[in-house]
Design an enzyme around this catalytic site. Structure first.
Site, PDB file in Angstrom:
ATOM      1  N   ASP A  55       0.853  -1.196   0.000  1.00 47.89           N
ATOM      2  CA  ASP A  55       0.000   0.000   0.000  1.00 47.89           C
ATOM      3  C   ASP A  55       0.888   1.246   0.000  1.00 47.89           C
ATOM      4  O   ASP A  55       1.720   1.414   0.893  1.00 47.89           O
ATOM      5  CB  ASP A  55      -0.935  -0.008   1.217  1.00 47.89           C
ATOM      6  N   SER A  96      -7.100   3.973  -1.129  1.00 46.21           N
ATOM      7  CA  SER A  96      -6.956   2.521  -1.081  1.00 46.21           C
ATOM      8  C   SER A  96      -8.201   1.730  -1.477  1.00 46.21           C
ATOM      9  O   SER A  96      -8.080   0.616  -1.976  1.00 46.21           O
ATOM     10  CB  SER A  96      -6.486   2.095   0.311  1.00 46.21           C
ATOM     11  N   THR A 149      -8.102  -2.087   1.768  1.00 45.00           N
ATOM     12  CA  THR A 149      -7.451  -2.973   0.782  1.00 45.00           C
ATOM     13  C   THR A 149      -7.994  -4.401   0.859  1.00 45.00           C
ATOM     14  O   THR A 149      -8.531  -4.900  -0.135  1.00 45.00           O
ATOM     15  CB  THR A 149      -5.915  -2.926   0.931  1.00 45.00           C
ATOM     16  N   GLU A 263      -0.972  -8.054   1.941  1.00 45.17           N
ATOM     17  CA  GLU A 263      -0.760  -6.601   1.893  1.00 45.17           C
ATOM     18  C   GLU A 263       0.274  -6.120   2.909  1.00 45.17           C
ATOM     19  O   GLU A 263       0.150  -6.390   4.108  1.00 45.17           O
ATOM     20  CB  GLU A 263      -2.070  -5.843   2.155  1.00 45.17           C
ATOM     21  N   ASP A 268       2.158   2.530   3.504  1.00 45.29           N
ATOM     22  CA  ASP A 268       1.329   3.736   3.349  1.00 45.29           C
ATOM     23  C   ASP A 268       1.279   4.560   4.632  1.00 45.29           C
ATOM     24  O   ASP A 268       1.342   5.786   4.600  1.00 45.29           O
ATOM     25  CB  ASP A 268      -0.077   3.275   2.950  1.00 45.29           C
ATOM     26  N   HIS A 272       2.183   8.432   5.303  1.00 43.14           N
ATOM     27  CA  HIS A 272       1.224   9.417   5.834  1.00 43.14           C
ATOM     28  C   HIS A 272       1.800  10.119   7.064  1.00 43.14           C
ATOM     29  O   HIS A 272       1.582  11.304   7.272  1.00 43.14           O
ATOM     30  CB  HIS A 272      -0.092   8.747   6.229  1.00 43.14           C
ATOM     31  N   ASP A 310      -1.426  -0.024  -4.775  1.00 42.90           N
ATOM     32  CA  ASP A 310      -2.696   0.612  -5.153  1.00 42.90           C
ATOM     33  C   ASP A 310      -2.460   2.048  -5.622  1.00 42.90           C
ATOM     34  O   ASP A 310      -3.198   2.591  -6.422  1.00 42.90           O
ATOM     35  CB  ASP A 310      -3.693   0.557  -3.994  1.00 42.90           C
ATOM     36  N   HIS A 311      -1.380   2.649  -5.098  1.00 40.28           N
ATOM     37  CA  HIS A 311      -0.984   4.026  -5.437  1.00 40.28           C
ATOM     38  C   HIS A 311       0.317   4.284  -4.713  1.00 40.28           C
ATOM     39  O   HIS A 311       0.730   3.479  -3.873  1.00 40.28           O
ATOM     40  CB  HIS A 311      -2.044   5.030  -4.956  1.00 40.28           C
TER      41      HIS A 311
HETATM   42 MG    MG Z   1      -4.277  -0.725   2.584  1.00 45.42          MG
HETATM   43 ZN    ZN Z   2      -3.079   6.022   2.310  1.00 49.88          ZN
END
Ligand code: MG
Ligand code: ZN
Length: 373
Positions: A55, A96, A149, A263, A268, A272, A310-311
Site C-alpha cells: 500500500d 486505497s 485494501t 498486503e 502507506d 502518511h 494501489d498508489h
Molecule cells: Mg491498505
Molecule cells: Zn493512504
C-alpha cells in the site's frame, strides 16, 4: 480410344485420391497444431496466484532495500516489470478503496467505495470468481482485516469506513483463510454481536492471541490486533512473512489451486506519518514476505506471483543529501497519496502478460484471463 478413356479415368481417380490425401494431411496438421497450442496455454497457466500489494509503494519505496539492508532485495528476482496507472473513476489521485477495487474487480470505482461501480452496483471480485471455480482463497494484511485494501476483495460498500458492517460480511464470505488485525470490529461492537462466534459457527477456527504454529483443517481466521497490527518498531516481528507461509500451507492443500492476497499495509502509514524510519521498516518487512511467495513458486511451480501497489504515497524520493553524490536523503514530499504510476512485478506462469504500461484495472483482467481454464 477406349483405352485412352480408361487411362483418363484412372488418372482422375489417382489425382482425386492424392488430393484427398493432401487435404487430410492438412487437416491432421491443423488438429495437431491446435493440440500443441492448447498444451502450451495449459503449461503457461498458473494453478495458484499470489498477489502482494504494497500500500503506497512507488518505485522509490521499492528501492529502499537496495540501500537500507545488506542482503539483496527480493524485487531483484522478478523477470517481468510493468507500470500501472492508478487514477480512480472520480479522482486523478486515488485512495486505497478505489485503488484495491480496480485490482480486485477490474473497474474504475469512485474514491472511498469498495467492490461497486460508479452507479453503486456490486461487481464480482476475483475472490468470488475463483471461489466459484473451486479455488481456495486467503488474505494476509498488517492493517485491520476490514481495512479498505483487504475488504475490497470481499465487500461491496459505498463507504470504506463502515468497519463494523464490513466485519459482518466475513463469516459468509468466500475467504478460507485470513490473518490481520481488527479484533474490536468483531467483539467490541455497537450492536453487541460477537462475530467471533459467528465465524466459528460458519466453520472457522478462530485465533485471537497469537499466530498459530499449525494451520487448521477448517477455515481459519487469525485476528490479532485491536485495530491495525503493531508497527515493526513496536514488535510485530515476522507476522507478515509467517502468516503468509501459513496461508500458503493451508491454501495449497486444495488441488484445484488458490488465490492469496498479501498486503504490506503500513508502507502507506509510514508515508502518511512522514516518518521515514517507519516506512523503511515496513518496506523491508514487505520485501522479506515477497521472498516467501517467490520461494514457494520457485520450489513448486504452477504459481504466478504479482507484486504491485494501489498508489504511491508521499511523493517519496531518495534525493541527494547536501550536494554529495554519495549520500542519500530519503524525503517525503507530502503526507498523502500521489498520482505517479506504480510498478507491477511478475514471476512465474503467465508473468509475461504483466509487462507494459496499462491501467490498474488490467491487473484484474490479466489475472482472470489466466484462471479462465
Ligand atoms: Mg491498505
Ligand atoms: Zn493512504
Amino acid at each position: 480410344m477406349y483405352i485412352l478413356y480408361l487411362t483418363k479415368i484412372v488418372m482422375k481417380r489417382i489425382l482425386l485420391l492424392f488430393f484427398i490425401f493432401i487435404i487430410n494431411s492438412c487437416v491432421s496438421v491443423k488438429v495437431s497444431d491446435n493440440s500443441i497450442s492448447e498444451t502450451t496455454i495449459k503449461e503457461s497457466t498458473p494453478k495458484n496466484i499470489i498477489l502482494l500489494i504494497g500500500d503506497g509503494m512507488g518505485l522509490s519505496q521499492v528501492s529502499i532495500a537496495q540501500y537500507y539492508q545488506d542482503t539483496p532485495s527480493n524485487f531483484d528476482r522478478f523477470p517481468v516489470i510493468g507500470l500501472s496507472k492508478t487514477s480512480s473513476a472520480t479522482h486523478v489521485i486515488t485512495e486505497s478503496a478505489a485503488g484495491a477495487t480496480a485490482i480486485s474487480c477490474g473497474i474504475k470505482a469512485a474514491n472511498k467505495t469498495m467492490g461497486i461501480d460508479e452507479n453503486f452496483y456490486p461487481v464480482e471480485t476475483i475472490v468470488e470468481y475463483v471461489s466459484k471455480m473451486g479455488l481456495s482463497t486467503g488474505l494476509v494484511v498488517t492493517s485491520s482485516i476490514v481495512g479498505a485494501t483487504p475488504a475490497s476483495f470481499y465487500a461491496h460498500m459505498k463507504s470504506r469506513y463502515d468497519y463494523e458492517e464490513v466485519a459482518t460480511l466475513l463469516p459468509q464470505s468466500d475467504i478460507d483463510f485470513f490473518a490481520g488485525g481488527g479484533l474490536q470490529f468483531f467483539n467490541d461492537r455497537k450492536d453487541k454481536k460477537n462475530l467471533l462466534i459467528e465465524l466459528e459457527m460458519s466453520g472457522f477456527q478462530v485465533d485471537t492471541m497469537k499466530l498459530p504454529v499449525e494451520v487448521s483443517e477448517k477455515k481459519h481466521a487469525i485476528i490479532l490486533g485491536k485495530d491495525g497490527m503493531p508497527k515493526m518498531s513496536e514488535g510485530r516481528g515476522n507476522f507478515l512473512s509467517d502468516a503468509t507461509t501459513l496461508a500458503i500451507e493451508k491454501l495449497s492443500a486444495n488441488k484445484e489451486g488458490f488465490f492469496l492476497m498479501v498486503e504490506g499495509s503500513q508502507i502507506d502509514w509510514g508515508c502518511h506519518d512522514m516518518d521515514v524510519d517507519y516506512l523503511i521498516d515496513e518496506q523491508l518487512d514487505f520485501d522479506r514476505t515477497i521472498g516467501v511467495a517467490i520461494d514457494y513458486a520457485e520450489k513448486y511451480g504452477e504459481t504466478l506471483v504479482i507484486v504491485t501497489a494501489d498508489h504511491e504515497t508521499g511523493g517519496f524520493a531518495l534525493a541527494m543529501d547536501n550536494n554529495d553524490y554519495n549520500k542519500i536523503k530519503p524525503i517525503l514530499y507530502s503526507d498523502d497519496h500521489s498520482a505517479t504510476m506504480v510498478p507491477v512485478f511478475a514471476y512465474g506462469l503467465g508473468a509475461e502478460l504483466f509487462g507494459g504500461v496499462y491501467e490498474n484495472t488490467e491487473i484484474f483482467h490479466k489475472m482472470r484471463s489466466l484462471i479462465i481454464e
